[in-house]
Design an enzyme around this catalytic site. Sequence first.
Site, PDB file in Angstrom:
ATOM      1  N   SER A 115      82.147 -51.741 -29.500  1.00  0.00           N
ATOM      2  CA  SER A 115      81.256 -52.704 -30.547  1.00  0.00           C
ATOM      3  C   SER A 115      81.593 -52.736 -31.858  1.00  0.00           C
ATOM      4  CB  SER A 115      79.540 -52.407 -30.070  1.00  0.00           C
ATOM      5  OG  SER A 115      79.709 -50.906 -30.459  1.00  0.00           O
ATOM      6  N   HIS A 136      83.068 -57.668 -25.313  1.00  0.00           N
ATOM      7  CA  HIS A 136      81.835 -57.157 -25.549  1.00  0.00           C
ATOM      8  C   HIS A 136      80.712 -57.531 -24.913  1.00  0.00           C
ATOM      9  CE1 HIS A 136      78.944 -56.103 -29.447  1.00  0.00           C
ATOM     10  NE2 HIS A 136      79.007 -55.346 -28.414  1.00  0.00           N
ATOM     11  N   GLU A 148      81.213 -61.519 -26.020  1.00  0.00           N
ATOM     12  CA  GLU A 148      81.906 -61.481 -27.112  1.00  0.00           C
ATOM     13  C   GLU A 148      83.290 -61.251 -27.086  1.00  0.00           C
ATOM     14  OE1 GLU A 148      80.367 -59.242 -30.481  1.00  0.00           O
ATOM     15  OE2 GLU A 148      80.834 -60.984 -31.754  1.00  0.00           O
ATOM     16  N   ASN A 186      77.933 -57.796 -34.302  1.00  0.00           N
ATOM     17  CA  ASN A 186      77.204 -56.550 -34.900  1.00  0.00           C
ATOM     18  C   ASN A 186      77.460 -56.658 -36.565  1.00  0.00           C
ATOM     19  OD1 ASN A 186      75.989 -54.783 -33.049  1.00  0.00           O
ATOM     20  ND2 ASN A 186      78.063 -54.194 -32.400  1.00  0.00           N
TER      21      ASN A 186
HETATM   22  N1  3HC Z   1      68.209 -55.499 -14.885  1.00  0.00           N
HETATM   23  C1  3HC Z   1      67.690 -56.782 -14.154  1.00  0.00           C
HETATM   24  N2  3HC Z   1      66.508 -57.415 -14.760  1.00  0.00           N
HETATM   25  C2  3HC Z   1      66.088 -56.893 -15.826  1.00  0.00           C
HETATM   26  C3  3HC Z   1      66.508 -55.881 -16.488  1.00  0.00           C
HETATM   27  C4  3HC Z   1      67.753 -55.281 -16.015  1.00  0.00           C
HETATM   28  N3  3HC Z   1      68.455 -53.989 -16.539  1.00  0.00           N
HETATM   29  N4  3HC Z   1      65.935 -55.510 -17.666  1.00  0.00           N
HETATM   30  C5  3HC Z   1      64.978 -56.410 -17.769  1.00  0.00           C
HETATM   31  N5  3HC Z   1      65.172 -57.251 -16.783  1.00  0.00           N
HETATM   32  C6  3HC Z   1      64.412 -58.504 -16.550  1.00  0.00           C
HETATM   33  C7  3HC Z   1      62.882 -58.226 -15.920  1.00  0.00           C
HETATM   34  O1  3HC Z   1      62.965 -58.489 -14.794  1.00  0.00           O
HETATM   35  C8  3HC Z   1      62.396 -59.678 -16.463  1.00  0.00           C
HETATM   36  O2  3HC Z   1      62.508 -60.721 -15.610  1.00  0.00           O
HETATM   37  P1  3HC Z   1      61.659 -61.916 -15.528  1.00  0.00           P
HETATM   38  O3  3HC Z   1      61.421 -62.463 -17.041  1.00  0.00           O
HETATM   39  O4  3HC Z   1      62.383 -63.000 -14.918  1.00  0.00           O
HETATM   40  O5  3HC Z   1      60.410 -61.447 -15.002  1.00  0.00           O
HETATM   41  C9  3HC Z   1      63.141 -60.010 -17.703  1.00  0.00           C
HETATM   42  O6  3HC Z   1      64.331 -59.363 -17.757  1.00  0.00           O
HETATM   43  C10 3HC Z   1      62.425 -59.426 -18.839  1.00  0.00           C
HETATM   44  O7  3HC Z   1      62.113 -58.046 -18.816  1.00  0.00           O
HETATM   45  P2  3HC Z   1      60.776 -57.472 -19.044  1.00  0.00           P
HETATM   46  O8  3HC Z   1      59.620 -58.141 -18.763  1.00  0.00           O
HETATM   47  O9  3HC Z   1      60.723 -56.037 -18.094  1.00  0.00           O
HETATM   48  O10 3HC Z   1      60.752 -57.096 -20.687  1.00  0.00           O
HETATM   49  P3  3HC Z   1      60.833 -58.081 -21.764  1.00  0.00           P
HETATM   50  O11 3HC Z   1      60.467 -59.089 -21.728  1.00  0.00           O
HETATM   51  O12 3HC Z   1      60.564 -57.168 -22.717  1.00  0.00           O
HETATM   52  O13 3HC Z   1      62.491 -57.961 -21.636  1.00  0.00           O
HETATM   53  C11 3HC Z   1      64.575 -57.579 -22.626  1.00  0.00           C
HETATM   54  C12 3HC Z   1      63.385 -57.156 -22.000  1.00  0.00           C
HETATM   55  C13 3HC Z   1      65.307 -58.695 -21.844  1.00  0.00           C
HETATM   56  C14 3HC Z   1      65.382 -56.263 -22.968  1.00  0.00           C
HETATM   57  C15 3HC Z   1      63.879 -58.185 -24.054  1.00  0.00           C
HETATM   58  O14 3HC Z   1      63.082 -57.403 -24.680  1.00  0.00           O
HETATM   59  C16 3HC Z   1      65.274 -58.445 -24.843  1.00  0.00           C
HETATM   60  O15 3HC Z   1      65.833 -59.449 -24.737  1.00  0.00           O
HETATM   61  N6  3HC Z   1      65.463 -57.750 -25.945  1.00  0.00           N
HETATM   62  C17 3HC Z   1      66.558 -57.769 -26.813  1.00  0.00           C
HETATM   63  C18 3HC Z   1      67.732 -57.326 -26.079  1.00  0.00           C
HETATM   64  C19 3HC Z   1      68.985 -57.252 -27.170  1.00  0.00           C
HETATM   65  O16 3HC Z   1      68.928 -57.817 -28.300  1.00  0.00           O
HETATM   66  N7  3HC Z   1      70.133 -56.904 -26.655  1.00  0.00           N
HETATM   67  C20 3HC Z   1      71.169 -56.854 -27.460  1.00  0.00           C
HETATM   68  C21 3HC Z   1      71.400 -55.539 -28.082  1.00  0.00           C
HETATM   69  S1  3HC Z   1      72.840 -55.366 -29.030  1.00  0.00           S
HETATM   70  C22 3HC Z   1      74.025 -55.031 -27.985  1.00  0.00           C
HETATM   71  O17 3HC Z   1      73.805 -54.726 -26.668  1.00  0.00           O
HETATM   72  C23 3HC Z   1      75.581 -54.771 -28.429  1.00  0.00           C
HETATM   73  C24 3HC Z   1      75.925 -53.473 -29.174  1.00  0.00           C
HETATM   74  O18 3HC Z   1      77.115 -53.399 -29.743  1.00  0.00           O
HETATM   75  C25 3HC Z   1      74.924 -52.697 -29.993  1.00  0.00           C
END
Ligand code: 3HC
Length: 278
Positions: A115, A136, A148, A186
């Site tokens: 990242s 990424h 990415e 990032n």
């Molecule tokens: N596997 C499969 N499905 C999953 C899952 C997983 N690990 N995690 C969540 N889900 C699904 C759920 O089943 C749900 O499905 P539905 O809407 O069809 O019912 C959906 O995703 C949403 O999950 P939840 O209802 O449990 O919870 P949320 O609505 O709070 O969503 C989230 C969780 C998808 C993580 C949401 O909060 C989100 O998008 N958050 C932001 C994530 C983000 O920004 N990620 C990037 C981080 S930066 C990065 O990774 C880069 C690094 O370099 C730093």
Amino acid sequence: MKVSVIGAGTMGNGIAQVFAQKGTDVILVDTFPDAIKKALETMKSSLEKLQRKGAIREDPNIVLSRIKTETSLSALSESDVYIEAVPEKPEIKKTAIEAISSVARPDSIVASNTSSISINLLSSYCKFPQNFVGMHFFNPVPVMKLVEIVKSNRTSEETLNKVMSLVTLLDKQYVVSSDYPGFISNRILMPLLNEAMLALEQGISTKEDIDKTMKLGMNHPMGPLELADFIGLDVTRDIMEVLYREFGDHRYKPPIILRNLVNSGKLGRKSGEGFYKY
Ligand code: 3HC
């Protein structure tokens, strides 16, 4: 097609899973047997979640049967694609990439899920730098739609085209970035997280209200402090350190509040406490 994923942590197991969901044979390698055990549990629970909501038709056990696990880098063998997702430390990545290079074919793709580390630097550890590229992924990999793609000065057009096709095969979308610190994602995300932490540190508001502002005011799925906990505060600090060192810009300087949390073992969700308790 055969894909080898090196590193079975949060990102590595997510990457292995999404390839297996598309019918690909995957070798998942991690030198820590506990990491493999945890990865298998995480993938099973994720696949069951996807099956429950009808996002996958196959039985989770069939998807999992495509993933073979290994606990030694010496078990790496010939693959079409290698993706390393080992910890964000150049020396650990170097060991992984050199091990991959010793078995890769001249036409194998070698990708890093880094990242923040320079793709030009990492490509210098690879026997075929023209085949080396950044892929990424975002957490949680089975849910997030973006990959990415990061090209070094030596990544060939052929490699780039192959990786674009791979992302499309995964039903994800790509963006292409040059090798610049933090790439696109990032570089933009870290100052946001940083500013939220400074706002908390300076007592401007509570953590809940800072997060609520971005969730309800800007429609972000998570507030920035919650997101930092989700990414891992150690990972967030490490990425900021790289960006701060490379750009020399205070926008990227890890705030004291973040350093103190990491130093006291509060790493976010994975450790049970960060800005919030879990
Ligand atoms: N596997 C499969 N499905 C999953 C899952 C997983 N690990 N995690 C969540 N889900 C699904 C759920 O089943 C749900 O499905 P539905 O809407 O069809 O019912 C959906 O995703 C949403 O999950 P939840 O209802 O449990 O919870 P949320 O609505 O709070 O969503 C989230 C969780 C998808 C993580 C949401 O909060 C989100 O998008 N958050 C932001 C994530 C983000 O920004 N990620 C990037 C981080 S930066 C990065 O990774 C880069 C690094 O370099 C730093």
